[in-house]
Design an enzyme around this catalytic site. Structure first.
Site, short mmCIF file in Angstrom:
data_model
loop_
_atom_site.label_atom_id
_atom_site.label_comp_id
_atom_site.label_asym_id
_atom_site.label_seq_id
_atom_site.Cartn_x
_atom_site.Cartn_y
_atom_site.Cartn_z
N LEU A 165 0.57 -1.46 -0.04
CA LEU A 165 -0.10 -0.24 0.09
C LEU A 165 0.74 1.47 0.24
CD1 LEU A 165 -2.82 -1.21 3.37
CD2 LEU A 165 -3.04 -1.84 0.64
N LYS A 191 0.94 -4.98 3.51
CA LYS A 191 2.28 -4.14 3.92
C LYS A 191 1.99 -2.36 3.39
CE LYS A 191 6.15 -1.96 2.78
NZ LYS A 191 5.66 -1.33 3.33
N SER A 245 4.11 3.89 -6.73
CA SER A 245 5.10 4.40 -7.36
C SER A 245 5.30 3.83 -8.84
CB SER A 245 6.07 5.26 -6.91
OG SER A 245 6.57 4.05 -7.11
N GLU A 400 5.55 13.20 -12.58
CA GLU A 400 4.80 12.79 -11.42
C GLU A 400 5.37 14.16 -10.06
OE1 GLU A 400 3.12 9.10 -9.56
OE2 GLU A 400 1.39 10.05 -8.84
P1 NAD Z 1 5.56 3.96 -3.07
O1 NAD Z 1 5.84 3.34 -4.52
O2 NAD Z 1 7.34 4.70 -2.57
O3 NAD Z 1 5.45 2.67 -2.21
C1 NAD Z 1 4.42 1.81 -2.23
C2 NAD Z 1 4.64 0.45 -1.60
O4 NAD Z 1 5.61 0.45 -1.85
C3 NAD Z 1 5.51 1.20 0.19
O5 NAD Z 1 4.27 0.29 0.76
C4 NAD Z 1 6.48 1.00 -0.52
O6 NAD Z 1 7.14 0.98 1.08
C5 NAD Z 1 6.57 0.16 -0.53
N1 NAD Z 1 7.97 -0.26 -1.73
C6 NAD Z 1 9.06 0.77 -2.16
N2 NAD Z 1 10.39 -0.26 -2.75
C7 NAD Z 1 9.82 -0.82 -2.84
C8 NAD Z 1 10.76 -2.08 -3.32
N3 NAD Z 1 12.20 -1.61 -3.65
N4 NAD Z 1 10.08 -3.42 -3.09
C9 NAD Z 1 9.32 -3.98 -2.85
N5 NAD Z 1 8.07 -2.71 -1.88
C10 NAD Z 1 8.68 -1.43 -1.87
O7 NAD Z 1 4.21 4.84 -3.63
P2 NAD Z 1 4.14 5.89 -2.90
O8 NAD Z 1 5.23 7.22 -2.51
O9 NAD Z 1 3.72 5.66 -1.48
O10 NAD Z 1 2.84 6.36 -3.30
C11 NAD Z 1 2.92 7.59 -3.76
C12 NAD Z 1 2.59 6.56 -5.09
O11 NAD Z 1 0.96 5.61 -5.35
C13 NAD Z 1 2.34 7.85 -6.73
O12 NAD Z 1 2.81 7.22 -7.63
C14 NAD Z 1 1.02 8.18 -6.95
O13 NAD Z 1 0.14 8.01 -7.90
C15 NAD Z 1 0.56 6.18 -6.76
N6 NAD Z 1 -0.82 6.21 -6.50
C16 NAD Z 1 -1.75 4.90 -7.18
C17 NAD Z 1 -2.95 4.64 -6.88
C18 NAD Z 1 -4.20 4.20 -8.09
O14 NAD Z 1 -5.10 3.90 -7.46
N7 NAD Z 1 -4.13 4.20 -9.34
C19 NAD Z 1 -3.53 5.63 -5.85
C20 NAD Z 1 -2.56 5.64 -4.74
C21 NAD Z 1 -1.48 6.55 -5.01
#
Ligand code: NAD
Length: 500
Positions: A165, A191, A245, A400
């Site tokens: 998440l 998570k 992301s 973004e």
């Molecule tokens: P993120 O990708 O940094 O993190 C998301 C999740 O991935 C977190 O739980 C994080 O701990 C985990 N993560 C990070 N690095 C990882 C790795 N190397 N291996 C496995 N897991 C890892 O994203 P964020 O900063 O938490 O959220 C923002 C992003 O989410 C933005 O890009 C946004 O556009 C996107 N988002 C999309 C939607 C949708 O429905 N399309 C909805 C909400 C947010």
């Protein structure tokens, strides 16, 4: 209870007990390594507490508990009515604890209490209710055969689902995935993002209270590279659903290909357009939609309509009205119900957003509102920022930002706006304002994205699927009856039937 003042919410905040451990097999447990991470309130930079930092060992324990629960069948093979009862009880408990959860979410994320009350107190319970009520109304199919045979098409839960998440809507994104996964009969390992672990842990406790069998819902707080990667690479997790992301979404495809080829549902980033056609009146409704499309939740929204396309001849009128609305925005203490925009989720994220603002200035866009950090706060605030003279192709019009930035791009012909709006690696959302139904339909059909919203900025609701084209998503969809498909397999059962 009718609560209205910041002091009421502060009093609730002062009385909260924050969850601090992982939730595995129906109970709170420390991380096996004993490691913990510090959890901050981004609006004040104050420490909220220490939380278990789970790694591969904890994910192993959570997956083992989830697998045992799945195989035992108390949830996965339960009568639909039994699963429905538990999900409806959970919805009721979430409503009962709505204010507590909303305050906790606001402290953990910097989001405004008004948004948290709506999302956590209202939308989240509705998700569990909606999917709970769907379970005993979902039928399989019977294929046409001759009378010597019966061919049944049934749906079965996939098994153990890993749900990873983001932090921008901590409990709502959990509900988007958890409610259909549990309704389908899966066991889950969740998570939460490391920035916002609290409310999902509290939800797990409430789910146990609602009667969810031990091991069906496990929560492993921790970092992406440890807990997140361990979920992605786990050979006994049958499906992953990820929101975050695009860069990290790509890693989950790699993890799957290097482990057990688990299917991966991806909901990722966006760079969504807001298009004003020349027949649309630039009235209060349009302007307030334009501002909230870009700045709602501090712009920390996957479908933030940051790129705003406006006819060149109407740009001054649009900007004047947008600037007046932005100047009136109340930014500050998230626990004050009058606040319309809270803090960025972390110091790192604040730096990233400010970096994009610098990049915009460096490439020749013109700041006409905001443009920096909000002074006078220890927390991580960014002023609502408006750029004029944004040109398609600039960094701020391409990547973004995920912060409170609205950029105005002028166009001469509608087809030019359509071309620029479509020219993005992302394809999550678009808004179009026009009074002309033919133009509305033309834009709705041609825009390459998962949701198009006409004459209003809207992401839809629980009943309609949500997801992205291109690098905004996979073919998986959250919400609607479509979401259940992520957590089910289709089985064909032939009784009799053709030979061979
Ligand atoms: P993120 O990708 O940094 O993190 C998301 C999740 O991935 C977190 O739980 C994080 O701990 C985990 N993560 C990070 N690095 C990882 C790795 N190397 N291996 C496995 N897991 C890892 O994203 P964020 O900063 O938490 O959220 C923002 C992003 O989410 C933005 O890009 C946004 O556009 C996107 N988002 C999309 C939607 C949708 O429905 N399309 C909805 C909400 C947010």
């Amino acid at each position: 209870m009718d609560i209205a003042t910041p002091n009421d919410y502060r009093a609730i905040a002062a009385g909260l007990a924050f969850p601090s451990e992982a939730f595995i097999n129906g109970r709170f447990v420390a991380a096996r390594s004993g490691a913990r991470f510090t959890n901050l309130n981004p609006a004040t930079a104050a420490i909220l507490g220490e939380v278990a930092a789970c790694d591969e060992d904890d994910v192993d324990a959570a997956v083992a508990a989830a697998r045992r629960a799945f195989d035992a069948g108390a949830w996965s093979r339960a009568a639909p009515e039994a699963r429905k009862d538990v999900l409806l009880r959970l919805a009721a408990l979430l409503r009962e604890h709505a204010v507590e959860l909303a305050v906790m979410e606001s402290l953990d994320s910097g989001k405004t209490i008004t948004d948290c009350l709506n999302e956590v107190g209202h939308e989240v319970p509705n998700f569990f209710q909606w999917y709970g009520e769907l379970i005993d109304k979902s039928f399989g199919k019977v294929a046409p055969t001759d009378e010597s045979a019966l061919a049944l098409i049934v749906h079965e839960p996939v098994g153990v689902a890993g749900l990873v998440l983001p932090w921008n809507f901590p409990l709502l994104m959990a509900a988007w995935k958890l409610a259909p996964a549990l309704a389908a009969g899966c066991s889950v390992v969740v998570k939460p993002a490391e920035q916002t672990p609290l409310t999902v842990l509290r939800l797990a406790e409430l789910a146990a209270q609602a009667g969810l069998p031990d091991g069906v819902l496990n929560v492993v707080p921790g970092f992406g590279e440890t807990a997140g990667q361990a979920i992605g690479r786990h050979r006994d997790i049958d499906v992953v659903s990820f929101t975050g992301s695009t860069e990290v979404g790509a890693l989950f495809l790699k993890y799957a290909s290097e482990s057990n080829l688990k299917p991966v549902g991806l909901e990722m980033g966006g760079k969504s357009p807001f298009i004003v056609l020349d027949d649309a009146p630039i009235d209060d409704a349009l302007v307030s939609n334009a501002v909230s499309a870009a700045l709602w939740n501090g712009g920390q929204n996957c479908s933030a309509n940051m790129r705003q396309f406006v006819p060149r001849a109407r740009k001054d009128e649009f900007l004047d009205k947008v600037l007046a609305r932005v100047a009136a925005l109340t930014v500050g203490d998230p626990l004050d119900p009058a606040t319309e925009m809270g803090a960025m989720v972390s110091a790192d994220h604040q730096r990233r957003v400010l970096g994009y603002i610098e990049a915009g200035i460096g490439e020749g866009a013109r700041v006409v509102a905001g443009g920096g950090a909000l002074e006078g706060h220890d927390g991580y605030f960014v002023k609502p920022t408006v750029f004029d003279d944004v040109v398609h192709g600039m960094t701020i019009a391409t990547e973004e930002i995920f912060g409170p930035v609205l950029g105005v791009i002028a166009f001469s012909e509608p087809e030019e706006a359509l071309r620029m709006a479509s020219d993005s690696v992302y394809g999550l959302h678009a808004t179009v304002f026009t009074r002309d139904i033919d133009r509305a339909l033309h834009f709705a059909r041609r825009l390459p994205c998962g949701t198009v919203s006409i004459n209003r900025f809207s992401e839809g609701d629980i009943k309609t699927p949500f997801g992205g084209y291109k690098r905004s998503g996979s073919l998986a969809r959250d919400n609607g009856t479509e979401a259940i498909a992520q957590y089910q397999q289709t089985k064909t059962i032939w009784i009799g039937g053709p030979e061979g």
